[in-house]
Design an enzyme around this catalytic site. Structure first.
Site, mmCIF file in Angstrom:
data_model
loop_
_atom_site.group_PDB
_atom_site.id
_atom_site.type_symbol
_atom_site.label_atom_id
_atom_site.label_comp_id
_atom_site.label_asym_id
_atom_site.label_seq_id
_atom_site.Cartn_x
_atom_site.Cartn_y
_atom_site.Cartn_z
ATOM 1 N N ASP A 25 0.873 -1.160 0.000
ATOM 2 C CA ASP A 25 0.000 0.000 0.000
ATOM 3 C C ASP A 25 0.920 1.223 0.000
ATOM 4 O O ASP A 25 2.063 1.152 0.455
ATOM 5 C CB ASP A 25 -0.883 -0.027 1.250
ATOM 6 C CG ASP A 25 -1.762 1.195 1.348
ATOM 7 O OD1 ASP A 25 -2.564 1.403 0.428
ATOM 8 O OD2 ASP A 25 -1.637 1.939 2.336
ATOM 9 N N ASP A 27 0.029 5.285 0.370
ATOM 10 C CA ASP A 27 -0.156 6.389 1.311
ATOM 11 C C ASP A 27 -0.383 5.855 2.720
ATOM 12 O O ASP A 27 -1.332 5.118 2.971
ATOM 13 C CB ASP A 27 -1.352 7.248 0.882
ATOM 14 C CG ASP A 27 -1.176 8.702 1.273
ATOM 15 O OD1 ASP A 27 -0.482 8.969 2.272
ATOM 16 O OD2 ASP A 27 -1.729 9.581 0.594
ATOM 17 N N LYS A 197 -9.314 -4.075 -2.695
ATOM 18 C CA LYS A 197 -9.151 -4.529 -1.305
ATOM 19 C C LYS A 197 -10.367 -4.118 -0.483
ATOM 20 O O LYS A 197 -10.841 -2.998 -0.653
ATOM 21 C CB LYS A 197 -7.888 -3.892 -0.702
ATOM 22 C CG LYS A 197 -6.591 -4.234 -1.387
ATOM 23 C CD LYS A 197 -5.406 -3.505 -0.753
ATOM 24 C CE LYS A 197 -5.413 -2.011 -1.022
ATOM 25 N NZ LYS A 197 -4.220 -1.314 -0.498
ATOM 26 N N ASP A 222 -1.458 -0.051 6.073
ATOM 27 C CA ASP A 222 -1.736 0.625 7.345
ATOM 28 C C ASP A 222 -3.211 0.563 7.739
ATOM 29 O O ASP A 222 -3.597 1.157 8.746
ATOM 30 C CB ASP A 222 -1.285 2.087 7.277
ATOM 31 C CG ASP A 222 -2.106 2.915 6.292
ATOM 32 O OD1 ASP A 222 -2.338 2.433 5.156
ATOM 33 O OD2 ASP A 222 -2.536 4.032 6.649
#
Length: 272
Positions: A25, A27, A197, A222
């Site tokens: 991922d 950002d 996702k 995150d």
């Protein structure tokens, strides 16, 4: 701390030992907006030197692969063997597999329209047979009316991803998940398929590209409810980083349990 236990370190070592490709991922994991997280350049270089590949992996369907490659290159973190994979690309692959030759009405950016056309998808403003909702930063009321009509008429309805908001400094802007809820109010329906996702469509698509066993793939992100749930849904390794949206308290409270936790991706270097 979650990431400072012997059990967590053992799980990290075991996961990294099996991993051949890291799905990263972006950002909150690699950077925040345009600022790299810690010593990220050297971390990514260490991953590549270990013989493992990096695939930048995002739900954001407003940007094209080329646009992401340009941004990553500007940040100095796009390597020769790296790749970018988006929920928009996954949606195009899904359409070609299950709706080949069908005319598609796309609510999306001009860039995504171009990617769909390059993938051989026939886009149509009228008499379309499939409705696709992406992260359209040029969204208009006219587009909403048109896709809403198609949904009510019972046309196949596909969304690129379910994120309610898009990460940003300050106030988070609405993302596709917010558009989905708006259209649910007006049409009474949710999408038939969501590609990104945490769902399986994007997982199956990337596996076909990589031609690897599931245990050779590791998702790092995150967000427990997207990144980690995606890993769990697809049988991949899943590592949660606490450098973005999720802190240790939220990680502990989440029902989506990561295989292992790091304060940031930079902590993976000693396990390579």
């Amino acid at each position: 701390m979650l990431y400072a236990t012997k059990e967590n370190e053992q799980r990290l070592r075991a996961a990294v030992a099996q991993t051949k490709v890291f799905l990263l991922d972006m950002d909150g994991t690699v950077y925040i907006e345009n600022e790299l997280i810690g010593d990220m350049k050297n971390t990514l270089s260490a991953i590549r030197r270990s013989g493992r590949r990096v695939v930048y992996f995002t739900n954001n369907s407003s940007k094209t692969v080329k646009e992401y490659e340009e941004k990553l290159s500007r940040l100095g973190i796009f390597g020769e063997e790296d790749a970018v994979y988006t929920s928009g690309v996954a949606a195009a692959e899904y359409l070609n597999e299950f709706y080949a030759g069908k005319k598609v009405y796309l609510v999306g950016t001009d860039g995504l329209r171009g990617e769909f056309e390059e993938a051989g998808i026939a886009l149509a403003e009228e008499n379309a047979e499939v409705a696709v909702l992406a992260y359209d930063t040029s969204l208009t009321f006219k587009k909403l009316v048109k896709i809403n009509r198609m949904i009510v008429e019972g046309k196949p309805y596909i969304a690129t991803h379910p994120d309610a908001v898009c990460p940003a400094k300050g106030v988070y802007p609405p993302d596709v998940g917010s558009f989905i809820e708006l259209l649910k109010c007006s049409s009474g329906k949710y999408p038939d398929v969501v590609c990104g996702k945490p769902y399986k469509v994007m997982g199956e698509c990337i596996l076909r590209r990589l031609r690897l066993a599931r245990e050779a793939v590791c998702m790092v992100g995150d967000r427990p409810h997207t990144d980690i749930r995606f890993a769990n849904n697809n049988g991949f390794h899943g590592i949660l980083v606490l450098s973005g949206e999720t802190d240790e308290v939220r990680a502990e409270a989440s029902p989506d349990r990561a295989e292992a936790v790091l304060d940031s991706l930079n902590g993976i270097v000693r396990f390579l």
